[in-house]
Design a protein around this motif. Structure first.
Motif, PDB file in Angstrom:
ATOM      1  N   ALA A  29       0.834  -1.195   0.000  1.00 40.65           N
ATOM      2  CA  ALA A  29       0.000   0.000   0.000  1.00 40.65           C
ATOM      3  C   ALA A  29       0.874   1.253   0.000  1.00 40.65           C
ATOM      4  O   ALA A  29       2.006   1.235   0.484  1.00 40.65           O
ATOM      5  N   ILE A  30       0.343   2.335  -0.579  1.00 36.72           N
ATOM      6  CA  ILE A  30       1.017   3.630  -0.580  1.00 36.72           C
ATOM      7  C   ILE A  30       0.370   4.477   0.517  1.00 36.72           C
ATOM      8  O   ILE A  30      -0.849   4.645   0.529  1.00 36.72           O
ATOM      9  N   ALA A  31       1.185   4.980   1.432  1.00 36.51           N
ATOM     10  CA  ALA A  31       0.639   5.819   2.512  1.00 36.51           C
ATOM     11  C   ALA A  31       0.635   7.273   2.055  1.00 36.51           C
ATOM     12  O   ALA A  31       1.699   7.849   1.799  1.00 36.51           O
ATOM     13  N   ILE A  32      -0.559   7.848   1.913  1.00 33.75           N
ATOM     14  CA  ILE A  32      -0.635   9.232   1.451  1.00 33.75           C
ATOM     15  C   ILE A  32      -1.202  10.136   2.538  1.00 33.75           C
ATOM     16  O   ILE A  32      -1.990   9.724   3.374  1.00 33.75           O
ATOM     17  N   ASP A  33      -0.728  11.353   2.488  1.00 34.90           N
ATOM     18  CA  ASP A  33      -1.131  12.377   3.444  1.00 34.90           C
ATOM     19  C   ASP A  33      -2.311  13.169   2.918  1.00 34.90           C
ATOM     20  O   ASP A  33      -3.130  13.658   3.678  1.00 34.90           O
ATOM     21  N   ASP A  34      -2.364  13.302   1.598  1.00 30.11           N
ATOM     22  CA  ASP A  34      -3.309  14.239   1.021  1.00 30.11           C
ATOM     23  C   ASP A  34      -3.510  13.897  -0.460  1.00 30.11           C
ATOM     24  O   ASP A  34      -2.585  13.458  -1.141  1.00 30.11           O
ATOM     25  N   VAL A  35      -4.739  14.111  -0.933  1.00 29.79           N
ATOM     26  CA  VAL A  35      -5.052  13.905  -2.352  1.00 29.79           C
ATOM     27  C   VAL A  35      -6.136  14.905  -2.719  1.00 29.79           C
ATOM     28  O   VAL A  35      -7.022  15.197  -1.920  1.00 29.79           O
ATOM     29  N   VAL A  82      -1.091  14.157  -5.339  1.00 33.22           N
ATOM     30  CA  VAL A  82      -1.065  13.074  -4.358  1.00 33.22           C
ATOM     31  C   VAL A  82       0.196  13.298  -3.527  1.00 33.22           C
ATOM     32  O   VAL A  82       1.307  13.245  -4.055  1.00 33.22           O
ATOM     33  N   ALA A  85       2.833  10.325   2.552  1.00 35.15           N
ATOM     34  CA  ALA A  85       3.050  10.537   3.986  1.00 35.15           C
ATOM     35  C   ALA A  85       4.544  10.595   4.297  1.00 35.15           C
ATOM     36  O   ALA A  85       4.981  11.371   5.141  1.00 35.15           O
ATOM     37  N   LYS A 118       1.760   6.729 -10.945  1.00 36.13           N
ATOM     38  CA  LYS A 118       1.813   5.685  -9.928  1.00 36.13           C
ATOM     39  C   LYS A 118       3.249   5.196  -9.717  1.00 36.13           C
ATOM     40  O   LYS A 118       3.667   4.946  -8.583  1.00 36.13           O
TER      41      LYS A 118
END
Lengths: 347, 347
Positions: A29-35, A82, A85, A118
């Protein structure tokens, strides 16, 4: 005679491909802070003197009066983002598409494979994928009232040759009859699916497009600017306009470049540049000429003590890439070369 | 006399707001499995008989011949997606914008706040944010050659009234002179920024738009369809066209609805519907009439034994919402109500 010396180590880059392949293609999984997405730039304009019309907006509803006169905003640009984190770099990558395209350039490939947005996220870089002014979610304006020219629509017949899938005239509605370059990495059976990404363009909005890109750079950089085809000239100029904010310029088949006679290449001495070229350029009537502008700018930057690497993929042993390496079957390999260069070059 | 009975429990929903607020607004990273965009639908068309032109594609380059005749794809639709690693539901949310807008509707608010795409992701739902045919990254086609009518551009003056920020005629270029409804939740100082999201629309492409939405539903559902304004009628019909794939329909101020005389509401008996209405509808010359179509469809579905909830926000004590509650200052509160309804209703 242009210099053929390159600062770029192809063996280093190939090693990078091998070391990175597992990371960027993992199923983790990709940990994202904001999109999200937002608009930058643009200005209000007022149109007057046009007749009022009656129009029906929803099936079954009575027509209502539409007044085309009034205030409109023009010149704005949409930017999707995107944010990771835990990015590997402080510098996000701004991805700028080419002419007649949108930010979809960087997303899913027409054969269903994963695109470069991606890939770079999985490699640890936050991304900002924009649509140039007049295209995609950026909207477009009335012509001739606001834009001074008509839009241009690209045919599939023209794209087949211009994008170097095969020789000019090689397109055919019947996939079995399409004439592709023998070594092409483009998924030719997916060419119609690819063409769904095409959008109309104008040839008279360059100043507005540059202004919006410059405003984006001022807002979200320091950053790395990655640009394709028509986007290349805007990226070169974005670095000239904000050399303290652009930390690297990565170009894929740029169709134009600043003229060293008019622009100060020495301003870019500290900004590493990489340009990547696909295959079969000599087979096309226009592409050899289009590469000259970047060659001249490459020489000017290096002559001024800068660092501009020139990656001709066939010379490096990687053959068959079209004008859209991000759509090609070996797109991950090309992206890995670029990640390797960024990791080796950008501090 | 339409029924005013609602199956929806407002106290339950308000409780949901309170219980969800911390989750959806937390600063925790979002774990995603996949992010990207693709095109669905569309068909190839051939144009013939137009003259060849010479045009300059890159500043400083010689003009090249452009042949406008040939093959084009029309009717395709762009879809961006964010797939969560661990969604709370098996059903992603498909977010369909309104007329003259794009998927940017669901992203950042014009005042810089987080939009509903992010809210629903943080609430545990994967999202598919599309641009209707002819808009945004979906591209648009030649008129009158392919589209049968001219595009319509919305003025800021018209939008101010139509979107119920204030009374018709209340727009002014000077923010201090804008006449807004006294209770508005819309960030009126950000109205020009909001208008950067506007794109031209056509009034003759409904069939192509519906076909592309239906193809998307066939491809990625079972799912929940969420739609705003013009998107509402497409969502209602998407459920009729694929009742086994659409598990809920969530509508925000739909501008139209199927006619119970022509459409079989009983097909939707098992599909919960929610419609959400903002404030100041009675102050507008057209909106009271636009709500009637949904009221009739609401009654037909409930009369057939279905479950269609009607949430009039001012009646529930939440005042000041515009036609764009996802842009309003209290957008998180409205989203929380919708999440509460989905959690209580969708199995």
């Amino acid at each position: 005679m242009p210099s053929l010396i390159s600062h770029f180590s192809v063996p280093l880059a190939i090693a990078a491909v091998l070391s990175l392949a597992s990371g960027a293609s993992s199923d983790e999984a990709i940990a994202i802070d904001d999109v999200g997405g937002f608009h930058v730039g643009g200005k209000a304009v007022v149109l007057e003197g046009m007749p009022i019309e009656e129009q029906t907006f929803t099936n079954g509803m009575k027509p209502i009066k539409v007044d085309p006169n009034g205030t409109f905003v023009t010149g704005q640009m949409y930017v999707g983002y995107v944010k990771l984190a835990e990015p590997v770099s402080d510098y996000p990558i701004l991805m700028w598409h080419g002419g007649g395209m949108t930010g979809a350039t960087w997303q899913d490939k027409p054969d269903g494979g994963a695109g470069w947005e991606k890939y770079f996220l999985k490699s640890g870089y936050s991304t900002y994928v924009s649509d140039a002014v007049e295209r995609g979610r950026s909207s477009w304006s009335q012509f001739p009232e606001i834009y001074s020219s008509d839009p241009v629509f690209r045919t599939l017949e023209d794209a087949w040759g211009a994008f170097r899938i095969g020789p000019e005239g090689g397109w055919n509605a019947d996939p079995a009859k399409r004439d592709a370059f023998a070594n092409t990495e483009f998924p030719t059976e997916a060419f119609v699916q690819f063409s769904k990404q095409f959008v109309p363009r104008w040839l008279t909005n360059d100043d507005a497009i540059q202004a919006a890109y410059d405003e984006l750079v001022s807002m979200v950089c320091p950053c790395i600017v990655m640009a394709h085809s028509q986007g290349g000239n805007f990226a070169y100029n974005a670095a000239l306009n904000n050399p303290e904010l652009v930390r690297a310029v990565v170009l894929i088949e740029p169709s134009g470049a600043p003229n060293p006679g008019n622009a100060d290449a020495a301003k870019l001495r500290e900004i590493p540049h990489l340009v990547v070229w696909g295959d079969n350029i000599a087979q096309h009537p226009v592409w050899p000429r289009l590469t000259e502008a970047s060659r001249n700018w490459h020489d000017a930057i290096n002559d001024a003590g800068g660092h501009f690497d020139w990656l001709d993929l066939p010379v490096a042993g990687i053959t068959g890439n079209s004008h859209f390496p991000m759509m090609d079957k070996n797109s991950d390999d090309i992206a890995a070369l670029m990640v390797g260069w960024i990791q080796a070059t950008v501090n």
